[in-house]
Design a protein around this motif. Structure first.
Motif, PDB file in Angstrom:
ATOM      1  N   LEU A 261     -35.228  21.835  49.992  1.00 48.52           N
ATOM      2  CA  LEU A 261     -34.647  20.533  49.680  1.00 48.52           C
ATOM      3  C   LEU A 261     -35.707  19.651  49.035  1.00 48.52           C
ATOM      4  O   LEU A 261     -36.825  19.550  49.538  1.00 48.52           O
ATOM      5  CB  LEU A 261     -34.117  19.854  50.944  1.00 48.52           C
ATOM      6  CG  LEU A 261     -33.528  18.441  50.755  1.00 48.52           C
ATOM      7  CD1 LEU A 261     -32.259  18.499  49.917  1.00 48.52           C
ATOM      8  CD2 LEU A 261     -33.246  17.779  52.100  1.00 48.52           C
ATOM      9  N   ASN A 262     -35.333  19.028  47.951  1.00 52.67           N
ATOM     10  CA  ASN A 262     -36.155  17.999  47.313  1.00 52.67           C
ATOM     11  C   ASN A 262     -35.172  17.008  46.697  1.00 52.67           C
ATOM     12  O   ASN A 262     -34.639  17.248  45.600  1.00 52.67           O
ATOM     13  CB  ASN A 262     -37.068  18.596  46.250  1.00 52.67           C
ATOM     14  CG  ASN A 262     -38.075  17.573  45.729  1.00 52.67           C
ATOM     15  OD1 ASN A 262     -37.883  16.368  45.856  1.00 52.67           O
ATOM     16  ND2 ASN A 262     -39.158  18.050  45.140  1.00 52.67           N
ATOM     17  N   ALA A 263     -34.922  15.937  47.424  1.00 58.72           N
ATOM     18  CA  ALA A 263     -33.869  15.010  47.008  1.00 58.72           C
ATOM     19  C   ALA A 263     -34.287  13.573  47.294  1.00 58.72           C
ATOM     20  O   ALA A 263     -34.835  13.277  48.360  1.00 58.72           O
ATOM     21  CB  ALA A 263     -32.561  15.334  47.735  1.00 58.72           C
ATOM     22  N   ASP A 264     -34.018  12.707  46.346  1.00 59.53           N
ATOM     23  CA  ASP A 264     -34.326  11.285  46.458  1.00 59.53           C
ATOM     24  C   ASP A 264     -32.998  10.531  46.625  1.00 59.53           C
ATOM     25  O   ASP A 264     -32.337  10.179  45.651  1.00 59.53           O
ATOM     26  CB  ASP A 264     -35.064  10.824  45.200  1.00 59.53           C
ATOM     27  CG  ASP A 264     -35.600   9.403  45.321  1.00 59.53           C
ATOM     28  OD1 ASP A 264     -35.230   8.697  46.284  1.00 59.53           O
ATOM     29  OD2 ASP A 264     -36.393   9.001  44.438  1.00 59.53           O
ATOM     30  N   PHE A 265     -32.622  10.294  47.885  1.00 57.81           N
ATOM     31  CA  PHE A 265     -31.341   9.648  48.193  1.00 57.81           C
ATOM     32  C   PHE A 265     -31.512   8.126  48.206  1.00 57.81           C
ATOM     33  O   PHE A 265     -32.513   7.614  48.702  1.00 57.81           O
ATOM     34  CB  PHE A 265     -30.832  10.079  49.568  1.00 57.81           C
ATOM     35  CG  PHE A 265     -30.332  11.495  49.630  1.00 57.81           C
ATOM     36  CD1 PHE A 265     -29.056  11.817  49.181  1.00 57.81           C
ATOM     37  CD2 PHE A 265     -31.131  12.505  50.153  1.00 57.81           C
ATOM     38  CE1 PHE A 265     -28.590  13.129  49.249  1.00 57.81           C
ATOM     39  CE2 PHE A 265     -30.664  13.817  50.229  1.00 57.81           C
ATOM     40  CZ  PHE A 265     -29.397  14.126  49.772  1.00 57.81           C
ATOM     41  N   GLN A 266     -30.509   7.421  47.672  1.00 59.15           N
ATOM     42  CA  GLN A 266     -30.524   5.963  47.711  1.00 59.15           C
ATOM     43  C   GLN A 266     -29.088   5.446  47.726  1.00 59.15           C
ATOM     44  O   GLN A 266     -28.173   6.076  47.200  1.00 59.15           O
ATOM     45  CB  GLN A 266     -31.278   5.396  46.505  1.00 59.15           C
ATOM     46  CG  GLN A 266     -31.582   3.906  46.615  1.00 59.15           C
ATOM     47  CD  GLN A 266     -32.744   3.486  45.714  1.00 59.15           C
ATOM     48  OE1 GLN A 266     -33.374   4.317  45.066  1.00 59.15           O
ATOM     49  NE2 GLN A 266     -33.049   2.210  45.675  1.00 59.15           N
TER      50      GLN A 266
END
Length: 329
Positions: A261-266
């Motif tokens: 997983l490599n995710a930038d959630f906003q």
């Protein structure tokens, strides 16, 4: 007639001063609590161009450059809350929280979980309740700690313990960084930085990962890190924006690393806008009862206390003998 009016004004002045003192002491505490009749709410976060692991029909696949959306639905449980009031002493509410992450392109779910938790109505931290649990495939009784879904009413500029789904109560605190603004509303920005650490990996997951991504290795572990940024409206403790930069890797004993997983959630714009509107409304309610109304009533009350007695006094120079002798007054 002036004496009557002056007496009434003086009485109103005393009443207004009493109300000015009573509102912040007795009424304000009632509006700075999570309500029992809170409505169901939904928040959305999205991650663009994410890398993630998806398991379909038992087969794991790593996808890259795909967009993800996570949905969190908070459903207050008023009946359960009422049943537990003897234990909670009117200090907590029970929420059910449903979370799921799905691909935006086709709607396929990547993960989902549910939680039942009891929160202190003022501080927002979990109360000590044996009925709390998390279900991410296996229902597990959980002892929560620290802030989770909101900050306290009247949040301060200091560090706060903050729960993390992987580390639990041992996670580093959310540190106060700066005063910021979201949608024209003043907020406090906090950041929780979780460095790389080795999670507890069950044998079934380890075997699947080894057989698909590290065939020459004998063992391996899942590592995780996260940087969580929170924009908090301080009067209500409400989140106006949230960002999570999550990473997970499978590291095997042959030296290999596989990004899971490599995710930038906003928060989505819709969620930010909705949060800003709600925070403004709630902030106004709290400040009206605890600040503006007491000041206004106090000032008006003091004015009336001064004006009332002045009106009760007879005009200066008045002499009853003048009237008796027939001279005009």
């Amino acid at each position: 007639m002036k004496r009557v009016v002056g007496t009434v004004l003086f009485g109103l002045g005393v009443l207004f001063v009493v109300l000015a003192v009573g509102l912040p002491l007795y009424v304000a505490p009632a509006v700075t609590k999570l309500p029992y009749d809170l409505k169901k709410s939904t928040s959305l976060v999205e991650a663009k161009n994410a890398t993630f692991l998806q398991v379909k029909s038992g087969t794991p696949t790593i996808h890259t450059s795909k967009d993800l959306r996570s949905t969190t639905i908070v459903v207050p449980q008023p009946i359960l809350t009422q049943e537990l009031q003897k234990e909670f002493s009117d200090k907590a509410v029970v929420w059910d929280v449903y979370s799921s992450t799905a691909r935006i392109d086709n709607g396929e779910k990547i993960s989902e979980s549910s939680t039942e938790i009891a929160l202190d109505r003022v501080s927002g931290v979990p109360v000590n309740w044996n009925g709390a649990w998390v279900n991410d495939g296996t229902k597990t009784n959980t002892k929560f700690a620290g802030q989770i879904y909101k900050f306290p009413f009247h949040t301060e500029r200091r560090d706060y313990a903050f729960w993390d789904g992987e580390l639990g109560a041992t996670a580093p605190p959310a540190k106060f960084e700066a005063v910021d603004s979201v949608g024209g509303v003043e907020v406090y920005r906090f950041k929780q930085t979780i460095p790389w650490f080795k999670t507890v990996t069950d044998e079934t997951s380890r075997a699947v990962l080894l057989s698909n991504f590290a065939k020459t290795a004998k063992t391996g572990d899942i590592w995780y890190r996260n940087t969580r940024t929170l924009w908090v409206e301080p009067v209500t403790g409400q989140f106006l924006n949230v960002r999570e930069q999550r990473e997970q890797e499978f590291r095997d004993d042959a030296g290999g690393k596989t990004t899971l997983l490599n995710a930038d959630f906003q928060y989505t714009k819709e969620t930010v806008d909705k949060s800003v509107v709600t925070a403004k409304e709630n902030k106004t309610k709290v400040q009206l009862i605890s600040l503006y109304a007491p000041i206004g009533l106090g000032v008006l009350g003091l004015i009336l206390i001064v004006v009332g007695p002045l009106m009760m006094r007879r005009p200066s120079g008045y002499n009853p003998e003048h009237r008796e002798s027939g001279y005009p007054v």
